[in-house]
Design an enzyme around this catalytic site. Structure first.
Site, mmCIF file in Angstrom:
data_model
loop_
_atom_site.group_PDB
_atom_site.id
_atom_site.type_symbol
_atom_site.label_atom_id
_atom_site.label_comp_id
_atom_site.label_asym_id
_atom_site.label_seq_id
_atom_site.Cartn_x
_atom_site.Cartn_y
_atom_site.Cartn_z
ATOM 1 N N TYR A 138 0.822 -1.213 0.000
ATOM 2 C CA TYR A 138 0.000 0.000 0.000
ATOM 3 C C TYR A 138 0.859 1.269 0.000
ATOM 4 O O TYR A 138 0.376 2.344 -0.340
ATOM 5 C CB TYR A 138 -0.922 0.033 1.224
ATOM 6 C CG TYR A 138 -2.041 -1.000 1.210
ATOM 7 C CD1 TYR A 138 -2.305 -1.764 0.091
ATOM 8 C CD2 TYR A 138 -2.836 -1.197 2.331
ATOM 9 C CE1 TYR A 138 -3.321 -2.706 0.079
ATOM 10 C CE2 TYR A 138 -3.861 -2.142 2.326
ATOM 11 C CZ TYR A 138 -4.087 -2.900 1.196
ATOM 12 O OH TYR A 138 -5.094 -3.834 1.198
ATOM 13 N N LYS A 188 3.628 -15.043 2.782
ATOM 14 C CA LYS A 188 3.615 -15.779 1.508
ATOM 15 C C LYS A 188 5.088 -15.973 1.130
ATOM 16 O O LYS A 188 5.538 -15.579 0.047
ATOM 17 C CB LYS A 188 2.830 -14.959 0.459
ATOM 18 C CG LYS A 188 2.495 -15.723 -0.815
ATOM 19 C CD LYS A 188 1.402 -16.754 -0.660
ATOM 20 C CE LYS A 188 1.243 -17.541 -1.949
ATOM 21 N NZ LYS A 188 0.303 -18.670 -1.839
ATOM 22 N N ASP A 220 -2.835 -18.037 1.899
ATOM 23 C CA ASP A 220 -3.966 -18.735 1.275
ATOM 24 C C ASP A 220 -4.510 -19.827 2.189
ATOM 25 O O ASP A 220 -5.721 -19.933 2.421
ATOM 26 C CB ASP A 220 -3.592 -19.290 -0.121
ATOM 27 C CG ASP A 220 -2.212 -19.940 -0.172
ATOM 28 O OD1 ASP A 220 -1.513 -19.960 0.868
ATOM 29 O OD2 ASP A 220 -1.825 -20.439 -1.255
ATOM 30 N N ASP A 244 -5.569 -6.860 5.860
ATOM 31 C CA ASP A 244 -6.768 -6.196 5.354
ATOM 32 C C ASP A 244 -7.780 -7.247 4.895
ATOM 33 O O ASP A 244 -8.961 -7.234 5.284
ATOM 34 C CB ASP A 244 -6.352 -5.280 4.184
ATOM 35 C CG ASP A 244 -7.445 -4.319 3.753
ATOM 36 O OD1 ASP A 244 -8.539 -4.363 4.347
ATOM 37 O OD2 ASP A 244 -7.207 -3.542 2.817
ATOM 38 N N ASP A 248 -11.430 -8.867 7.067
ATOM 39 C CA ASP A 248 -12.805 -8.804 6.559
ATOM 40 C C ASP A 248 -13.421 -10.210 6.553
ATOM 41 O O ASP A 248 -14.597 -10.386 6.884
ATOM 42 C CB ASP A 248 -12.848 -8.232 5.135
ATOM 43 C CG ASP A 248 -13.070 -6.714 5.117
ATOM 44 O OD1 ASP A 248 -12.603 -6.056 6.057
ATOM 45 O OD2 ASP A 248 -13.701 -6.215 4.167
HETATM 46 N N1 LIG Z 1 -11.347 2.123 6.648
HETATM 47 C C1 LIG Z 1 -11.927 2.682 5.626
HETATM 48 O O1 LIG Z 1 -12.190 3.861 5.627
HETATM 49 C C2 LIG Z 1 -12.317 1.828 4.481
HETATM 50 C C3 LIG Z 1 -12.812 2.426 3.351
HETATM 51 N N2 LIG Z 1 -13.236 1.650 2.308
HETATM 52 C C4 LIG Z 1 -13.892 2.356 1.209
HETATM 53 O O2 LIG Z 1 -15.303 2.210 1.411
HETATM 54 C C5 LIG Z 1 -15.982 2.141 0.166
HETATM 55 C C6 LIG Z 1 -16.837 0.896 0.104
HETATM 56 O O3 LIG Z 1 -16.003 -0.246 0.038
HETATM 57 P P1 LIG Z 1 -16.551 -1.739 0.101
HETATM 58 O O4 LIG Z 1 -15.552 -2.596 -0.531
HETATM 59 O O5 LIG Z 1 -17.944 -1.793 -0.390
HETATM 60 O O6 LIG Z 1 -16.476 -2.134 1.664
HETATM 61 P P2 LIG Z 1 -17.457 -1.785 2.874
HETATM 62 O O7 LIG Z 1 -16.810 -2.330 4.081
HETATM 63 O O8 LIG Z 1 -17.814 -0.351 2.894
HETATM 64 O O9 LIG Z 1 -18.802 -2.622 2.563
HETATM 65 C C7 LIG Z 1 -18.783 -4.001 2.257
HETATM 66 C C8 LIG Z 1 -20.186 -4.585 2.468
HETATM 67 O O10 LIG Z 1 -20.460 -4.652 3.862
HETATM 68 C C9 LIG Z 1 -21.599 -3.899 4.185
HETATM 69 N N3 LIG Z 1 -21.331 -3.172 5.433
HETATM 70 C C10 LIG Z 1 -20.184 -2.542 5.769
HETATM 71 N N4 LIG Z 1 -20.303 -1.948 6.959
HETATM 72 C C11 LIG Z 1 -21.539 -2.213 7.394
HETATM 73 C C12 LIG Z 1 -22.270 -1.845 8.563
HETATM 74 N N5 LIG Z 1 -21.716 -1.109 9.544
HETATM 75 N N6 LIG Z 1 -23.539 -2.278 8.681
HETATM 76 C C13 LIG Z 1 -24.104 -3.035 7.737
HETATM 77 N N7 LIG Z 1 -23.473 -3.403 6.608
HETATM 78 C C14 LIG Z 1 -22.206 -2.988 6.439
HETATM 79 C C15 LIG Z 1 -21.806 -2.915 3.040
HETATM 80 O O11 LIG Z 1 -23.155 -2.530 2.926
HETATM 81 C C16 LIG Z 1 -21.284 -3.716 1.859
HETATM 82 O O12 LIG Z 1 -22.295 -4.544 1.343
HETATM 83 C C17 LIG Z 1 -14.898 2.185 -0.897
HETATM 84 O O13 LIG Z 1 -14.797 3.489 -1.386
HETATM 85 C C18 LIG Z 1 -13.633 1.766 -0.173
HETATM 86 O O14 LIG Z 1 -12.484 2.295 -0.751
HETATM 87 C C19 LIG Z 1 -13.214 0.291 2.355
HETATM 88 C C20 LIG Z 1 -12.719 -0.340 3.465
HETATM 89 C C21 LIG Z 1 -12.217 0.384 4.601
HETATM 90 C C1 LIG Z 2 -8.106 2.417 2.550
HETATM 91 C C2 LIG Z 2 -8.153 0.928 2.850
HETATM 92 C C3 LIG Z 2 -6.812 0.298 2.904
HETATM 93 C C4 LIG Z 2 -8.905 0.742 4.101
HETATM 94 C C5 LIG Z 2 -9.203 -0.674 4.457
HETATM 95 O O1 LIG Z 2 -9.707 -1.478 3.717
HETATM 96 C C6 LIG Z 2 -8.937 -1.074 5.809
HETATM 97 O O2 LIG Z 2 -8.261 -0.362 6.530
HETATM 98 O O3 LIG Z 2 -9.372 -2.162 6.213
HETATM 99 MG MG LIG Z 3 -10.247 -3.331 4.728
#
Ligand SMILES: NC(=O)C1=CN([C@@H]2O[C@H](COP(=O)(O)OP(=O)(O)OC[C@H]3O[C@@H](n4cnc5c(N)ncnc54)[C@H](O)[C@@H]3O)[C@@H](O)[C@H]2O)C=CC1
Ligand SMILES: CC(C)CC(=O)C(=O)O
Ligand SMILES: [Mg+2]
Length: 358
Positions: A138, A188, A220, A244, A248
């Site tokens: 990253y 890995k 894996d 990361d 999840d």
């Molecule tokens: N730490 C951070 O700020 C992170 C930001 N992102 C960003 O968020 C955006 C969405 O990414 P996604 O891959 O869709 O991951 P996401 O974690 O936002 O969502 C994945 C799935 O889980 C569900 N979900 C997530 N949190 C939930 C909650 N609190 N309650 C109920 N359902 C929930 C969502 O509706 C979706 O279907 C992207 O722009 C990504 O870059 C993604 C992961 C971490």
């Molecule tokens: C911006 C991403 C690396 C955020 C994410 O997916 C996380 O921190 O889990």
């Molecule tokens: Mg993440």
């Protein structure tokens, strides 16, 4: 005590508001926490032209702890880094040197029915994913796009220094010592030189912790074992990208990504607390997101950065009670339970906190 509150994008501000409610409820009979909101992510970029304005860094540096929501949206994800909401978060992690990201995964008995996994696989699951947070692919350079050779290519660099691995390995061994004494390092090393160094350094550091049982898995296979026999894990230490992805996946052991909190700490123990999930644009603005990951992150903050373990316990107990009452957001809904929205779930937790003795 001063908390920087960075809601960010999508459901970030919605779930963070419920964690703030819990913090106000738990401090109701004493001095309140001072909370200051700051901008990050697309929300910051759209108004200031920077997904991590300097004012936000200053706020985070001065605060005793940071409560964070989520950053980024699908629209900004494919822009160059300087215009990408999520990049604001990566930069903040780097600026505060938050290299140790603890993601505890505990199967909550009240939620056994919400998981798609069998009850006997989940019972007693209690593990921590420790994800290195400030290096790896990253952050490695060079990175970018190229048209050399007449076709488009793109490249990123997976890079770790010995000292970066060493410090997170120490954090992993110490966490294992404080728990059940088992550390599983995930890499890995069969393919990547970076990961050969990872395994070598973790093994060397392990000699200083003869009381901790160290094992190694390739990422894996680790993904498979995490789902097949999650109870066998105590602390998992791994790099930024593998952590990361694995965390999840591990979230489903609790029933939903909306249940998993995290703490990102630096060498001085200063921390940023955030749910593991992202901004969930698919459900944003509809009062249906699960706020419990954010509320449980606030509990971690009370315990690890604010020195208030008894308050942390009250918040966690309140969450358990609300689930035992049968209240559920849509992501953890099951037959016979009562469906509630984000705010109603936050209100219920605050109400239970108020009922518990100080
Ligand atoms: N730490 C951070 O700020 C992170 C930001 N992102 C960003 O968020 C955006 C969405 O990414 P996604 O891959 O869709 O991951 P996401 O974690 O936002 O969502 C994945 C799935 O889980 C569900 N979900 C997530 N949190 C939930 C909650 N609190 N309650 C109920 N359902 C929930 C969502 O509706 C979706 O279907 C992207 O722009 C990504 O870059 C993604 C992961 C971490
Ligand atoms: C911006 C991403 C690396 C955020 C994410 O997916 C996380 O921190 O889990
Ligand atoms: Mg993440």
């Amino acid at each position: 005590m001063h908390i920087a509150v960075l809601g960010g994008d999508g459901i970030g501000p919605e779930v963070t508001a419920e964690a703030v409610k819990a913090l106000r409820a738990v401090a109701a009979n004493g001095p309140q926490f001072e909370m200051t909101e700051g901008k990050i992510g697309d929300a910051a970029y759209d108004t200031t032209g920077d997904p991590l304005p300097e004012a936000t860094v200053v706020l985070a540096e001065r605060a005793d702890a940071v409560l964070f929501g989520a950053a980024g949206t699908y629209e900004s994800d494919l822009r160059p880094p300087e215009a990408r909401g999520g990049h604001g978060l990566l930069r903040l992690r780097k600026r505060l040197d938050l290299f140790a990201n603890f993601r505890p995964v505990r199967a909550i008995p009240e939620l056994a029915g919400a998981s798609t996994l069998r009850r006997e696989v989940l019972e007693g699951v209690d593990l921590v994913v420790l994800r290195e947070l400030t290096s790896d692919i990253y952050f490695g350079t060079p990175r970018g796009f190229s048209t050399a050779g007449g076709e488009r290519s793109a490249f990123n660099t997976m890079r770790y220094t010995e000292s970066e691995i060493r410090r997170v390995a120490h954090a992993g061994f110490k966490a294992a010592q404080a728990r059940r004494g088992k550390l599983c390092s995930v890499d890995k090393a069969n393919v990547l030189e970076t990961m050969q160094l990872w395994r070598t350094v973790v093994t060397e550091v392990g000699r200083e912790y003869p009381d901790v049982e160290l094992t190694h898995l390739y990422v894996d296979a680790a993904a498979m074992h995490l789902i097949r026999r999650p109870r066998d894990f105590d602390v998992i230490v791994t790099g930024n990208i593998f952590g990361d992805i694995l965390s999840d996946a591990a979230a489903m052991l609790t029933g939903s990504l909306g249940m998993l909190p995290s703490a990102s700490l630096n060498a001085e123990g200063r921390g940023l607390y955030e749910p593991v999930h992202g901004s969930a644009p698919d459900i944003a603005g509809r009062d249906i997101a699960n706020p419990l990951a954010s509320i449980l992150s606030a509990a971690m903050m009370l315990r690890l950065s604010l020195g208030k373990p008894e308050m942390a316990m009250r918040v966690e107990t309140a969450v358990r009670r609300v689930l035992a009452e049968g209240l559920r957001t849509a992501d953890i809904m099951e037959e016979g339970a009562t469906l509630v929205g984000t705010q109603a779930m936050g209100d219920a937790v605050a109400r239970e906190i108020a009922r518990l003795p100080d």
